[in-house]
Design a protein around this motif. Structure first.
Motif, PDB file in Angstrom:
ATOM      1  N   THR A  39      52.539  36.402  46.336  1.00 16.55           N
ATOM      2  CA  THR A  39      53.127  35.102  46.714  1.00 16.55           C
ATOM      3  C   THR A  39      53.077  34.872  48.222  1.00 16.55           C
ATOM      4  O   THR A  39      53.775  34.014  48.753  1.00 16.55           O
ATOM      5  N   SER A  40      52.250  35.668  48.913  1.00 17.54           N
ATOM      6  CA  SER A  40      52.057  35.507  50.361  1.00 17.54           C
ATOM      7  C   SER A  40      50.591  35.240  50.664  1.00 17.54           C
ATOM      8  O   SER A  40      49.702  35.622  49.895  1.00 17.54           O
ATOM      9  N   ASP A  41      50.332  34.590  51.787  1.00 19.45           N
ATOM     10  CA  ASP A  41      48.952  34.373  52.228  1.00 19.45           C
ATOM     11  C   ASP A  41      48.363  35.685  52.707  1.00 19.45           C
ATOM     12  O   ASP A  41      49.036  36.513  53.338  1.00 19.45           O
ATOM     13  N   ARG A  42      47.085  35.880  52.425  1.00 20.99           N
ATOM     14  CA  ARG A  42      46.342  37.043  52.878  1.00 20.99           C
ATOM     15  C   ARG A  42      45.043  36.563  53.530  1.00 20.99           C
ATOM     16  O   ARG A  42      44.590  35.439  53.263  1.00 20.99           O
ATOM     17  N   PRO A  43      44.400  37.391  54.381  1.00 24.16           N
ATOM     18  CA  PRO A  43      43.181  36.926  55.061  1.00 24.16           C
ATOM     19  C   PRO A  43      42.059  36.567  54.095  1.00 24.16           C
ATOM     20  O   PRO A  43      41.187  35.761  54.425  1.00 24.16           O
ATOM     21  N   TYR A  44      42.071  37.131  52.891  1.00 23.94           N
ATOM     22  CA  TYR A  44      40.994  36.907  51.930  1.00 23.94           C
ATOM     23  C   TYR A  44      41.349  35.908  50.834  1.00 23.94           C
ATOM     24  O   TYR A  44      40.509  35.597  49.992  1.00 23.94           O
ATOM     25  N   ARG A  45      42.607  35.376  50.835  1.00 24.75           N
ATOM     26  CA  ARG A  45      42.989  34.373  49.828  1.00 24.75           C
ATOM     27  C   ARG A  45      44.296  33.720  50.218  1.00 24.75           C
ATOM     28  O   ARG A  45      45.085  34.270  51.007  1.00 24.75           O
ATOM     29  N   SER A  46      44.560  32.552  49.621  1.00 24.79           N
ATOM     30  CA  SER A  46      45.853  31.896  49.787  1.00 24.79           C
ATOM     31  C   SER A  46      46.838  32.462  48.781  1.00 24.79           C
ATOM     32  O   SER A  46      46.441  33.120  47.797  1.00 24.79           O
ATOM     33  N   ARG A  47      48.100  32.202  49.013  1.00 27.12           N
ATOM     34  CA  ARG A  47      49.135  32.707  48.115  1.00 27.12           C
ATOM     35  C   ARG A  47      48.955  32.149  46.706  1.00 27.12           C
ATOM     36  O   ARG A  47      48.431  31.048  46.506  1.00 27.12           O
ATOM     37  N   LEU A  48      49.423  32.921  45.724  1.00 30.91           N
ATOM     38  CA  LEU A  48      49.395  32.481  44.336  1.00 30.91           C
ATOM     39  C   LEU A  48      50.707  31.773  44.004  1.00 30.91           C
ATOM     40  O   LEU A  48      51.731  32.008  44.646  1.00 30.91           O
ATOM     41  N   THR A  49      50.685  30.938  42.986  1.00 32.31           N
ATOM     42  CA  THR A  49      51.929  30.325  42.522  1.00 32.31           C
ATOM     43  C   THR A  49      52.801  31.400  41.892  1.00 32.31           C
ATOM     44  O   THR A  49      52.308  32.445  41.437  1.00 32.31           O
ATOM     45  N   GLN A  50      54.093  31.137  41.832  1.00 30.43           N
ATOM     46  CA  GLN A  50      54.987  32.112  41.211  1.00 30.43           C
ATOM     47  C   GLN A  50      54.634  32.323  39.736  1.00 30.43           C
ATOM     48  O   GLN A  50      54.690  33.450  39.236  1.00 30.43           O
ATOM     49  N   GLU A  51      54.258  31.256  39.062  1.00 34.78           N
ATOM     50  CA  GLU A  51      53.893  31.369  37.644  1.00 34.78           C
ATOM     51  C   GLU A  51      52.699  32.289  37.453  1.00 34.78           C
ATOM     52  O   GLU A  51      52.694  33.161  36.574  1.00 34.78           O
ATOM     53  N   THR A  52      51.668  32.119  38.289  1.00 37.75           N
ATOM     54  CA  THR A  52      50.484  32.984  38.204  1.00 37.75           C
ATOM     55  C   THR A  52      50.839  34.425  38.525  1.00 37.75           C
ATOM     56  O   THR A  52      50.392  35.368  37.854  1.00 37.75           O
ATOM     57  N   CYS A  53      51.660  34.578  39.554  1.00 39.52           N
ATOM     58  CA  CYS A  53      52.092  35.921  39.968  1.00 39.52           C
ATOM     59  C   CYS A  53      52.834  36.635  38.840  1.00 39.52           C
ATOM     60  O   CYS A  53      52.526  37.784  38.514  1.00 39.52           O
ATOM     61  N   LEU A  54      53.799  35.965  38.239  1.00 42.63           N
ATOM     62  CA  LEU A  54      54.587  36.595  37.181  1.00 42.63           C
ATOM     63  C   LEU A  54      53.737  36.881  35.949  1.00 42.63           C
ATOM     64  O   LEU A  54      53.927  37.911  35.278  1.00 42.63           O
ATOM     65  N   SER A  55      52.787  36.007  35.638  1.00 41.92           N
ATOM     66  CA  SER A  55      51.892  36.251  34.499  1.00 41.92           C
ATOM     67  C   SER A  55      51.101  37.535  34.718  1.00 41.92           C
ATOM     68  O   SER A  55      50.917  38.337  33.793  1.00 41.92           O
ATOM     69  N   GLU A  56      50.642  37.752  35.956  1.00 45.88           N
ATOM     70  CA  GLU A  56      49.877  38.952  36.268  1.00 45.88           C
ATOM     71  C   GLU A  56      50.752  40.201  36.198  1.00 45.88           C
ATOM     72  O   GLU A  56      50.334  41.244  35.675  1.00 45.88           O
ATOM     73  N   ILE A  57      51.987  40.112  36.702  1.00 44.31           N
ATOM     74  CA  ILE A  57      52.889  41.271  36.648  1.00 44.31           C
ATOM     75  C   ILE A  57      53.231  41.614  35.207  1.00 44.31           C
ATOM     76  O   ILE A  57      53.234  42.788  34.815  1.00 44.31           O
ATOM     77  N   VAL A  58      53.490  40.603  34.375  1.00 44.33           N
ATOM     78  CA  VAL A  58      53.785  40.846  32.959  1.00 44.33           C
ATOM     79  C   VAL A  58      52.568  41.445  32.260  1.00 44.33           C
ATOM     80  O   VAL A  58      52.691  42.350  31.421  1.00 44.33           O
ATOM     81  N   ARG A  59      51.374  40.951  32.609  1.00 44.02           N
ATOM     82  CA  ARG A  59      50.151  41.485  31.999  1.00 44.02           C
ATOM     83  C   ARG A  59      49.984  42.977  32.294  1.00 44.02           C
ATOM     84  O   ARG A  59      49.495  43.745  31.442  1.00 44.02           O
ATOM     85  N   CYS A  60      50.408  43.385  33.474  1.00 39.05           N
ATOM     86  CA  CYS A  60      50.247  44.785  33.894  1.00 39.05           C
ATOM     87  C   CYS A  60      51.463  45.652  33.550  1.00 39.05           C
ATOM     88  O   CYS A  60      51.509  46.837  33.913  1.00 39.05           O
TER      89      CYS A  60
END
Length: 501
Positions: free
Chosen positions: A451-472
């Motif tokens: 959910t933070s900006d990084r040099p190689y990408r912009s931040r993800l939405t909270q929904e996308t972030c949580l979906s990825e954490i649940v997937r893992c």
């Protein structure tokens, strides 16, 4: 008026007045105080007015009701008590009068001390006192009782590390050991000001300020004497300027808190209505408590000073790491806050929470040796660069291993990139073999990074972030920690904390 101030939890900052005659607390909407908290039962506890005081009673809740960290079924509340209900903490407060100050008033010096006083010169160690005074002229039954109390006191105060909690615990132990109606733990500040740091009152005790005679303070502070006055009405020290009735003094027990040759303050207990409320055995017993307490207070002060020094050094180290990479500025502090919320949701104790908090702040400390060109690289890293970055967990652990009493923090930092299924690094440990602190940091670190900006990408939405954490969950992350994170977000205890650089 009596009130509950919410000092932790979703309702932090709100104030609730205690209603007449009963105030109920629970999750269901028909309670007087409704707590939207999964750890709170539908009908959790109630506060009932009895005489001039308030009684708190647990109503068979699933997770219990706690006062000052101790589980209760039914107890009388005192000013300043902390009430824990689920994830919420309330401070119980009685409205103070204009004259109710933390400062202790010292009355002018009166005539000489009369024969109603008994004094004990307090030694510098408990063993000497037990050998020479505590068991002297005491019945076997009383001696066994007092020794049991002294043993229990030692065990309790040696387990309390928080300074304010320690002061309250000491006063509670002394107050409960004798027939006192009021109690104060007073600390002598370097300026000479006497400050009441803890208070305890019996039923119907409305006077919450403390006044002591100059004679007593000199005996206790200057000479290290424990003083028992069993009929202040007939003691000439209190005949001038202010009356005993005004100051609610009759039976008085005042014992210094000493560490080595220094007096740190004193415990003051009194009974406003009963002559002869305290015995010489009571004085010796409270003196024994105070000796151990003085050493514990001094150690607690030293421990607090060392902690502040350590936190200052930690802050400097974290700042040095984050100065190398503008994209992670504030990352460690955000991860620490997320970890705290998760740890509270999991019900971790004080010591474990401290490990989690420190390790979260320091989890990237090993990056201090990594080139900025790698940390700030735009685009994907090469395999060699990835291997270099992955060394930061082990390097961080090695740095911390050189600091005394940081073993658990060092282990938590080393393993914060391990996977639940064993496919992480640096050691490939799995499941419950990964320290709890590491498992919490792993989830919090991933959440803040995504959910933070990084040099190689912009931040993800909270929904996308949580979906990825649940997937893992169950592969990279501990499922229980993931569920705790989701609960914290549903309760609005965690939001998207990251900010654009």
């Amino acid at each position: 008026m009596t009130k509950l101030y919410a000092i932790e939890g979703q309702l932090i900052g709100e104030i609730f007045a205690i209603k007449e005659p009963v105030t109920t607390i629970g999750r269901s909407a028909d309670n007087d105080i409704v707590l939207p908290d999964d750890r709170v039962s539908r009908q959790h506890c109630r506060l009932t007015r009895e005489d001039a005081s308030v009684v708190l009673e647990d109503l068979g809740s699933s997770n219990g009701t706690f006062v000052n960290g101790r589980a209760i079924s039914k107890t009388r509340l005192f000013d300043g008590d902390e009430v824990h209900v689920g994830n919420h903490v309330f401070s119980f407060t009685v409205s103070k009068s204009a004259g109710d100050s933390d400062s202790v008033k010292v009355l002018p010096e009166g005539p000489a001390v009369k024969g109603t006083t008994f004094e004990v010169v307090v030694p510098d160690d408990t063993t000497s006192f037990i050998d020479t005074s505590l068991t002297s002229g005491t019945s076997p039954a009383r001696m066994l009782r007092d020794l049991a109390i002294i043993y229990r006191v030692g065990n309790l105060i040696n387990r309390v590390r928080n300074h304010d909690d320690l002061l309250k615990t000491i006063l509670d132990l002394a107050f409960d050991a004798v027939t006192a109606q009021r109690g104060f733990l007073v600390v002598a500040e370097p300026t000479g000001r006497l400050v009441a740091k803890a208070r305890r009152f019996g039923p119907s005790q409305s006077n919450r300020s403390l006044s002591v005679s100059r004679t007593i303070t000199e005996m206790v502070i200057d000479n290290g004497q424990a003083v028992l006055v069993n009929d202040a009405l007939h003691d000439e020290r209190f005949s001038s300027r202010e009356s005993v009735i005004t100051n609610h003094l009759r039976s008085i027990l005042c014992v210094p808190l000493k560490s080595k040759d220094r007096v740190l303050g004193f415990i003051f207990l009194d009974n406003p209505s009963v002559t002869g409320a305290f015995s010489k055995d009571d004085l010796r017993l409270v003196t024994g408590i105070a000796i151990q307490a003085g050493i514990a207070i001094d150690n607690s002060r030293l421990f607090s000073a060392l902690e502040q020094l350590m936190f200052g050094a930690i802050g400097a180290l974290v700042a040095a790491v984050e100065a190398k990479d503008i994209y992670i500025r504030g990352h460690s502090e955000r991860v620490a806050r997320i970890c705290r919320a998760i740890g509270e949701e999991l019900g971790l104790g004080y010591e474990q929470m401290k490990i989690v908090h420190l390790a979260a702040q320091l989890h990237d400390i090993g990056k201090i040796g990594i080139r900025e060109s790698i940390l700030t690289k735009e685009g994907r890293l090469s395999e060699d660069e990835k291997a270099t970055v992955r060394e930061h967990a082990g390097r961080g652990a090695e740095i911390l291993a050189n600091i005394r009493d940081m073993d658990d923090v060092s282990k938590a930092v080393r393993h914060h990139h391990e996977f639940w299924n064993g496919e992480g690094y640096p050691d490939g440990v799995a499941g419950a073999d990964i320290p709890v602190a590491s498992r919490i940091i792993s989830v919090a670190d991933a959440y803040d990074a995504m959910t933070s900006d990084r040099p190689y990408r912009s931040r993800l939405t909270q929904e996308t972030c949580l979906s990825e954490i649940v997937r893992c969950s169950g592969t990279q992350f501990d499922p229980e920690v993931v569920e705790a994170l989701l609960k914290c977000i549903r309760k609005l205890r965690i939001s998207t904390l990251a900010k654009a650089s």
